[in-house]
Design an enzyme around this catalytic site. Structure first.
Site, PDB file in Angstrom:
ATOM      1  N   PRO A   2      18.747  13.675  30.247  1.00 15.55           N
ATOM      2  CA  PRO A   2      18.751  13.789  28.788  1.00 15.55           C
ATOM      3  C   PRO A   2      19.756  12.815  28.173  1.00 15.55           C
ATOM      4  O   PRO A   2      20.902  12.734  28.594  1.00 15.55           O
ATOM      5  CB  PRO A   2      19.154  15.244  28.551  1.00 15.55           C
ATOM      6  CG  PRO A   2      18.801  15.960  29.814  1.00 15.55           C
ATOM      7  CD  PRO A   2      19.022  14.962  30.910  1.00 15.55           C
ATOM      8  N   GLU A   3      19.312  12.078  27.160  1.00 21.15           N
ATOM      9  CA  GLU A   3      20.178  11.149  26.448  1.00 21.15           C
ATOM     10  C   GLU A   3      20.354  11.644  25.020  1.00 21.15           C
ATOM     11  O   GLU A   3      19.978  12.780  24.702  1.00 21.15           O
ATOM     12  CB  GLU A   3      19.592   9.736  26.531  1.00 21.15           C
ATOM     13  CG  GLU A   3      19.399   9.295  27.985  1.00 21.15           C
ATOM     14  CD  GLU A   3      18.883   7.872  28.159  1.00 21.15           C
ATOM     15  OE1 GLU A   3      18.935   7.084  27.181  1.00 21.15           O
ATOM     16  OE2 GLU A   3      18.424   7.546  29.266  1.00 21.15           O
ATOM     17  N   LYS A  54      25.891  12.626  23.676  1.00 21.48           N
ATOM     18  CA  LYS A  54      25.335  13.350  24.816  1.00 21.48           C
ATOM     19  C   LYS A  54      25.936  14.735  24.972  1.00 21.48           C
ATOM     20  O   LYS A  54      25.981  15.273  26.072  1.00 21.48           O
ATOM     21  CB  LYS A  54      25.549  12.546  26.096  1.00 21.48           C
ATOM     22  CG  LYS A  54      24.643  11.324  26.212  1.00 21.48           C
ATOM     23  CD  LYS A  54      24.698  10.791  27.628  1.00 21.48           C
ATOM     24  CE  LYS A  54      23.708   9.664  27.822  1.00 21.48           C
ATOM     25  NZ  LYS A  54      23.666   9.215  29.219  1.00 21.48           N
TER      26      LYS A  54
END
Length: 389
Positions: A2-3, A54
């Site tokens: 996940p970014e 993030k």
């Protein structure tokens, strides 16, 4: 992994799914999770979320009259490789739901779960963003741009631009697929020196003779690298769904896959940077490309997901040699794949990938050869004792 867009989409999901819900009771942690316990209990509280780069902050806020009286509690999550939030019936918890927040009666009991298959995700109590992270590329664009251009003397910008883009001190929210897409759109070689690429932006000033509408049009038609660090993640957010990830539904993932132009796309080349992460690109890799690095080109028919980037290190169990496998008719040994890892400067959520040791060949000996028992070798997708920040 996940970014920034995936964290932003997760915060939107939590806020929308929990808007009308009242939660109650204790927060429940999975016994296998190494993350801290969450010492929070309330008869009635609400949940809200905010993402920055993030990281995602979850705030538990007691409602008026809730017992026992207490202050709100905030937790900051970093999703690691596979973290996500799901809202499910309490009697149908998904596997790997490592933190659970239950709704209060009346009504069907639901659970908001932090689900993390790989267990590299992390949460901290207190609500403070991780020190050292720069402004968010999505929500704090002006501060982000200023922070980069003001610090070009930093040694991080001596590195190739593809590696500098993963430095969360300056590019908070940019990860592996975003860096490939951004550089591809500008046709910037990934192994060009970062300072060389960015110094030109210090001198970029729109002509004072242009009207406001002309300035906006010029910016949209010819964005620079820092502007794309803001606009490309926004495109992913506008796709909706959950962005990329193995937990995404087929429809979500199909939309994301169609959006990708470079990352893991057919016809694109790839190299490993000095941190072991795969960078996808087209054309010349640039003057700082790793010496001896072999560029791989993806064939047109290959179907590789975004998460398939790096080989898993072999298990410490001893594997049969190539000759022994041929004698026994065993299949050729293959290598599974895991995400790549780095420090805070280089995408902290990923676990490090150790270097492979060299195997020494034994000298031939005469006489009888005793047959050895060989255990089936395994590949661990979650190295024991590895944690991610």
């Amino acid at each position: 992994m996940p970014e920034g867009p995936e964290l932003h989409l997760a915060s939107h999901f939590v806020n929308e799914a929990c808007r009308e819900l009242v939660f109650g009771g204790c927060v429940e942690k999975s016994p296998v999770s190494r993350n801290p316990e969450v010492p929070f209990e309330s008869s009635a509280y609400s949940i809200s979320a905010l993402a920055r780069g993030k990281e995602l902050r979850l705030t538990l806020s007691p409602l008026p009259g809730a017992q026992p009286p207490r202050e709100p509690l905030a937790l900051v999550f970093r999703f690691g490789m596979t973290g996500s939030f799901q809202l499910v019936p309490s009697d149908a918890l998904p596997p790997h739901a490592h933190l659970r927040f239950y709704t209060a009666p009346p009504g069907p009991r639901l659970a908001l779960c932090f689900v993390d298959i790989r267990r590299f995700g992390h949460w901290d109590l207190g609500g403070e963003w991780q020190p050292g992270r720069g402004p968010c590329v999505l929500l704090e664009y002006e501060q982000f741009r200023e922070n980069v251009l003001r610090n070009l003397a930093d040694k991080a910008f001596d590195q190739p631009i593809c590696e500098a883009l993963l430095d969360q001190r300056f590019f908070n929210g940019i990860g592996n697929y975003l860096r490939a897409e951004i550089l591809y759109r500008l046709r910037i070689p990934p192994f060009e020196k970062a300072r060389t690429v960015l110094e030109a932006l210090q001198q970029r000033r729109p002509s004072p003779e242009l009207t406001l509408s002309q300035k906006i049009r010029a910016k949209l038609q010819n964005p620079d690298l820092l502007e794309l660090c803001h606009s490309v993640p926004k495109e992913v957010v506008q796709l909706g769904g959950k962005g990329y990830g193995s937990e995404s539904g087929e429809e979500d993932f199909a939309a994301f896959r169609a959006w990708l132009r470079c990352y893991s796309a057919p016809g694109m080349s790839s190299l490993r940077d000095r941190h072991g992460r795969t960078i996808w690109f087209q054309g010349d890799p640039g003057p700082l490309a790793p010496k001896g690095g072999k560029s791989r080109k993806k064939s047109q028919g290959a179907q590789q997901g975004p998460e398939d980037e790096v080989e898993v290190p072999p298990s410490p169990n001893k594997a049969p040699s190539r000759t022994q496998r041929a004698q026994r008719g065993l299949p050729k040994q293959t290598t599974a794949q895991v995400p790549e890892g780095t420090s805070l400067q280089q995408d902290p959520e990923a676990p490090p990938v150790p270097d492979k040791g060299k195997r020494r060949r034994r000298k031939a000996t005469s006489g009888r050869h005793r047959t050895r028992k060989i255990k089936a070798d395994t590949l661990s997708l979650e190295p024991e004792g590895t944690s991610a920040s």
